[in-house]
Write an enzyme that holds these catalytic residues in place. Structure first.
Site, PDB file in Angstrom:
ATOM      1  N   CYS A 277       0.860  -1.184   0.000  1.00  8.71           N
ATOM      2  CA  CYS A 277       0.000   0.000   0.000  1.00  8.71           C
ATOM      3  C   CYS A 277       0.894   1.231   0.000  1.00  8.71           C
ATOM      4  CB  CYS A 277      -0.858   0.030   1.266  1.00  8.71           C
ATOM      5  SG  CYS A 277      -1.768  -1.468   1.530  1.00  8.71           S
TER       6      CYS A 277
ATOM      7  N   ARG B  75       1.315   1.842  -5.914  1.00  6.67           N
ATOM      8  CA  ARG B  75       1.544   0.829  -4.874  1.00  6.67           C
ATOM      9  C   ARG B  75       0.268   0.081  -4.498  1.00  6.67           C
ATOM     10  NH1 ARG B  75       6.300   1.361  -2.219  1.00  6.67           N
ATOM     11  NH2 ARG B  75       5.447   0.316  -0.392  1.00  6.67           N
TER      12      ARG B  75
ATOM     13  N   TRP C 102      -3.666  -1.718  -1.211  1.00  8.01           N
ATOM     14  CA  TRP C 102      -3.563  -2.970  -1.974  1.00  8.01           C
ATOM     15  C   TRP C 102      -3.947  -4.051  -0.975  1.00  8.01           C
ATOM     16  CZ3 TRP C 102      -3.051  -4.530  -6.819  1.00  8.01           C
ATOM     17  CH2 TRP C 102      -2.748  -5.866  -7.050  1.00  8.01           C
TER      18      TRP C 102
ATOM     19  N   ASN D 230       1.133   0.084   6.079  1.00  9.70           N
ATOM     20  CA  ASN D 230       1.509  -0.722   4.916  1.00  9.70           C
ATOM     21  C   ASN D 230       2.257  -1.923   5.455  1.00  9.70           C
ATOM     22  OD1 ASN D 230       2.293  -1.762   2.423  1.00  9.70           O
ATOM     23  ND2 ASN D 230       4.181  -0.554   2.418  1.00  9.70           N
ATOM     24  N   GLY D 231       1.797  -3.126   5.091  1.00 10.80           N
ATOM     25  CA  GLY D 231       2.499  -4.340   5.524  1.00 10.80           C
ATOM     26  C   GLY D 231       1.511  -5.435   5.881  1.00 10.80           C
TER      27      GLY D 231
ATOM     28  N   GLU E 168       8.711 -19.242 -20.869  1.00 10.74           N
ATOM     29  CA  GLU E 168       8.461 -17.926 -20.255  1.00 10.74           C
ATOM     30  C   GLU E 168       9.443 -16.887 -20.799  1.00 10.74           C
ATOM     31  OE1 GLU E 168       6.213 -16.547 -18.750  1.00 10.74           O
ATOM     32  OE2 GLU E 168       7.083 -14.805 -17.774  1.00 10.74           O
TER      33      GLU E 168
ATOM     34  N   LYS F 280       8.238 -13.468 -22.691  1.00 11.43           N
ATOM     35  CA  LYS F 280       8.652 -12.120 -22.282  1.00 11.43           C
ATOM     36  C   LYS F 280       9.215 -11.354 -23.478  1.00 11.43           C
ATOM     37  CE  LYS F 280       6.972 -11.544 -19.145  1.00 11.43           C
ATOM     38  NZ  LYS F 280       6.097 -12.601 -18.813  1.00 11.43           N
TER      39      LYS F 280
ATOM     40  N   GLU G  28       6.482 -10.455 -26.047  1.00 13.11           N
ATOM     41  CA  GLU G  28       5.503  -9.472 -25.556  1.00 13.11           C
ATOM     42  C   GLU G  28       5.988  -8.044 -25.665  1.00 13.11           C
ATOM     43  OE1 GLU G  28       2.714 -10.303 -21.999  1.00 13.11           O
ATOM     44  OE2 GLU G  28       4.669 -11.129 -21.473  1.00 13.11           O
TER      45      GLU G  28
ATOM     46  N   HIS H  77      13.822 -32.562 -33.729  1.00 14.20           N
ATOM     47  CA  HIS H  77      12.551 -32.981 -34.375  1.00 14.20           C
ATOM     48  C   HIS H  77      11.910 -31.825 -35.111  1.00 14.20           C
ATOM     49  CE1 HIS H  77      12.721 -36.792 -32.192  1.00 14.20           C
ATOM     50  NE2 HIS H  77      13.171 -36.079 -31.184  1.00 14.20           N
TER      51      HIS H  77
ATOM     52  N   LYS I 105      -3.376  -5.896 -19.504  1.00 19.86           N
ATOM     53  CA  LYS I 105      -2.835  -6.505 -18.289  1.00 19.86           C
ATOM     54  C   LYS I 105      -3.678  -7.696 -17.857  1.00 19.86           C
ATOM     55  CE  LYS I 105      -0.207  -7.309 -14.891  1.00 19.86           C
ATOM     56  NZ  LYS I 105       1.040  -8.032 -15.217  1.00 19.86           N
TER      57      LYS I 105
HETATM   58  C1  AGP Z   1       2.260 -12.426 -19.117  1.00 17.43           C
HETATM   59  O1  AGP Z   1       3.395 -11.575 -19.210  1.00 17.43           O
HETATM   60  C2  AGP Z   1       1.085 -11.872 -19.878  1.00 17.43           C
HETATM   61  N1  AGP Z   1       0.739 -10.580 -19.421  1.00 17.43           N
HETATM   62  C3  AGP Z   1      -0.093 -12.856 -19.913  1.00 17.43           C
HETATM   63  O2  AGP Z   1       0.349 -14.029 -20.545  1.00 17.43           O
HETATM   64  C4  AGP Z   1      -0.692 -13.249 -18.535  1.00 17.43           C
HETATM   65  O3  AGP Z   1       0.216 -14.066 -17.846  1.00 17.43           O
HETATM   66  C5  AGP Z   1      -1.985 -14.021 -18.798  1.00 17.43           C
HETATM   67  O4  AGP Z   1      -2.889 -13.160 -19.455  1.00 17.43           O
HETATM   68  C6  AGP Z   1      -2.621 -14.551 -17.508  1.00 17.43           C
HETATM   69  O5  AGP Z   1      -2.974 -13.491 -16.669  1.00 17.43           O
HETATM   70  P1  AGP Z   1      -3.430 -13.824 -15.171  1.00 17.43           P
HETATM   71  O6  AGP Z   1      -2.252 -14.434 -14.477  1.00 17.43           O
HETATM   72  O7  AGP Z   1      -3.806 -12.500 -14.582  1.00 17.43           O
HETATM   73  O8  AGP Z   1      -4.585 -14.775 -15.225  1.00 17.43           O
END
Ligand code: AGP
Length: 607
Positions: free
Chosen positions: A2, A27, A73, A97-98, A480, A484, A487, A503, A602
């Site tokens: 927070c 935050r 938060w 906060n904590g 992953e 990254k 994206e 393969h 997001k």
């Molecule tokens: C990850 O960097 C992406 N933003 C995306 O793949 C994300 O992980 C996915 O949309 C799942 O989101 P969530 O964990 O909020 O369910």
């Protein structure tokens, strides 16, 4: 996590606190509140929602010389007006906060003393505890007495109706800094909150209190020893401040991982037994020994975490784990049944496909556990049990600190289930918990070598394609790392099991394309070495990320980056960090908006 702020001085404390809260909104932003002294008493305005919703509750004509504010938060108690800070007792008002780990014990004790609780927060025990001591002693001493009873992390700004010209700040495992301007004094979670008014800062150390009056300030330790510390001048600009001094939220969140992982661990390990606290997963007694299969369903980065979780759970608990993409699971006539445990992993708790899968599993009678970061989100509210990451708000679209916290959550879950099913002896369990408690510091060590990754990004940022390869538990980390990069740099990148290279993907190898190899200690490393030779024999460019326990020479690699040693199940946590940095710096070099990449959101709340 927070944001908290307090102001005492000649300025308009209400206006200053509201503007400071906006600088702290990164935050946390599910609810907000302000308390201000009106000359006779403290008035409190607070609400669920954003700071702009709070502003609507405050008449612009109001003025005050002393105010405290909070942007939340949620960690305990859903986002709601009654859970928003500030919290108050008869004379004491505070923001926090904590996380207070022993709040339930304290709540019981204070209730028996006649204190009335009006929220589900852990914070409310603090305000009543200080009130209890403040009945017989001045505010400073009352605060000090109370801090001696609190376990956990807490940054506080405390005021009292009895002494409305004093503000007391407390720092214990949560940040708190003091700002000093000509007109007054600030106490806040972070410098950005008061940078608009002053760059003169006094940084509090852990277990210190700041006692502020119009005549000045004193710093004292929790045991009452006075500390002399002069202000320093920070060279931040106000615009940098929104991201806590980092250029992007993504970089800030990558660097937050030592503390976000520590917050995921906080309160989850019973240090007296060196065992995972079963209550933290909220699972009914007997469930972990009665289930015969685990489903893990998620999307994107969270799905990668689920794949790592499969290796952990199957290896430690000897129970089958089926990992599925939520968008696939929800339309497949799945064979889920009552004896199954259905785990969803979701940072936001609002991903449409994941929610649909969770509802389908529940309809079919499975017990649902949500591993989630957002308190009160749909997934958390609808699941039969929830494990909160407590990693704080993740603003950057590319998930970073949530991913490593998800891995830590799955690690704790695996140890809890392995113990319940008699699959692990106490000495191994103790060692593995020691290992995970050492991870924040090891992540810190990786972050200190950030410049090596930035240099690597400089060399490869013009590449058109990347291949990420890993074996075993590092295969999901390869996925992953590739995600990254895709994206935020829009470079095509594929993650693949290293054993699959021959393969098909080996056809892609040429002198231009970098291949990133993730190499874990152990027998499998020799097979990865063979894969590396197969790539370099075709002129391919090889970058290696490896455990420091891998001592074999890898002469054909153009770059080798070592991560500190740890046990095999925690290596994905340490390997993820340099891959996050590599993607970030390549994205920045290409000039893209790494916090809000094109076409992405997001939280994918629609199909
Ligand atoms: C990850 O960097 C992406 N933003 C995306 O793949 C994300 O992980 C996915 O949309 C799942 O989101 P969530 O964990 O909020 O369910």
């Amino acid at each position: 996590m927070c944001g908290i702020i307090g102001y005492l001085g000649k300025g308009n404390a209400i206006d200053i606190v509201l503007r400071g809260l906006k600088r702290l909104e990164y935050r946390g932003y599910d609810s907000a509140g302000v308390a201000f002294f009106n000359g006779g008493d403290f008035e409190i305005r607070r609400c669920k929602g954003k700071i702009r919703d709070l502003e609507a509750l405050i008449q612009v004509s109001l003025n005050s010389n002393l105010a405290v504010g909070h942007t939340r938060w949620a960690t305990h108690g859903v986002p709601a007006d009654h859970n928003a800070h500030p919290h108050c007792s008869d004379s004491v008002v505070l923001v926090h906060n904590g996380i207070i780990e022993n709040y339930l014990v304290l709540k019981e004790e204070l209730t028996s003393l006649g204190y009335q609780f009006t929220s589900e927060t852990d914070t409310e025990v603090i305000v009543h505890l200080i009130e209890h001591f403040h009945r017989d002693m001045p505010l400073e001493e009352a605060v000090r007495e109370a801090t001696g009873r609190l376990h956990g992390a807490f940054a506080l700004v405390v005021v009292s109706r009895k002494t409305p010209d004093m503000m007391v700040g407390v720092r214990k495992d949560s940040p708190l800094v003091m700002g000093i301007s000509e007109d007054g004094y600030f106490l806040a979670s972070d410098v950005p909150a008061f940078l608009e008014w002053t760059r003169r800062v006094v940084f509090l150390e852990d277990s210190e209190m700041a006692v502020v009056t119009p005549d000045g300030y004193r710093i004292v330790t929790f045991d009452g020893r006075e500390v002399h510390r002069s202000p320093t001048t920070v060279d931040w600009t106000a615009s940098m401040a929104d991201k806590g001094g980092y250029r992007h939220y993504m970089l800030k969140e990558i660097h937050e991982q030592p503390s976000s992982i520590a917050n995921t661990l906080r309160g989850r390990i019973d240090l007296s037994r060196m065992a995972v606290n079963p209550g933290e997963f909220m699972l009914p007694d007997g469930l972990l020994t009665s289930i015969n299969r685990v489903f893990i369903v998620a999307c994107g980065t969270s799905w990668h975490a689920g794949l790592v979780g499969k290796y952990m759970i199957e290896s430690l608990c000897r129970i089958p784990v089926e990992v599925d993409l939520a968008s696939e699971f929800r339309y497949r006539r799945s064979l889920i049944s009552r004896g199954d445990l259905f785990v969803v992993i979701t940072q936001s708790g609002e991903t449409a496909d994941t929610l649909a899968a969770q509802r389908e599993a529940k309809r079919q009678g499975a017990f649902t556990l949500s591993i989630c970061n957002v308190i009160g989100s749909s997934s958390a509210r609808e699941a039969d049990a929830v494990f909160y990451l407590h990693s704080g708000p993740e603003i950057g679209v590319a998930s970073t600190k949530a991913f490593t916290s998800q891995l830590v959550a799955l690690y704790l879950f695996s140890l809890l289930m392995a113990e319940a099913r008699g699959q692990i002896d106490s000495s191994l369990r103790r060692q593995m918990l020691q290992d995970v408690m050492g991870i924040p510091e090891k992540v810190e060590g990786v972050l200190k070598r950030e410049s090596e990754i930035e240099e690597m990004a400089r060399r490869y940022s013009n590449s058109k394609d990347f291949l990420y390869l890993g074996r075993g538990i590092l295969y999901p980390v390869a996925l992953e790392g590739a995600l990254k990069l895709k994206e935020i740099s829009y470079i095509h990148a594929e993650g693949y099991p290293a054993g699959e290279m021959k393969h098909g993907p080996i056809a892609l190898i040429d002198e231009q394309m970098p291949t990133v190899f993730l190499v874990q200690a152990g027998e499998l490393r020799r097979k990865v070495f063979s894969n590396i030779e197969e790539v370099t024999a075709r002129g391919g460019r090889v970058i290696v990320f490896k455990s420091e326990d891998v001592r074999d020479p890898i002469p054909s690699a153009e770059h080798i980056f070592e991560v500190p040693r740890t046990n095999e199940f925690l290596e994905p946590v340490l390997m993820a960090v340099p891959l996050q940095l590599l993607a970030y710096y390549i994205g920045v070099r290409k000039g893209y908006d790494v916090d809000q990449p094109r076409n992405l959101a997001k939280s994918v709340t629609v199909e």
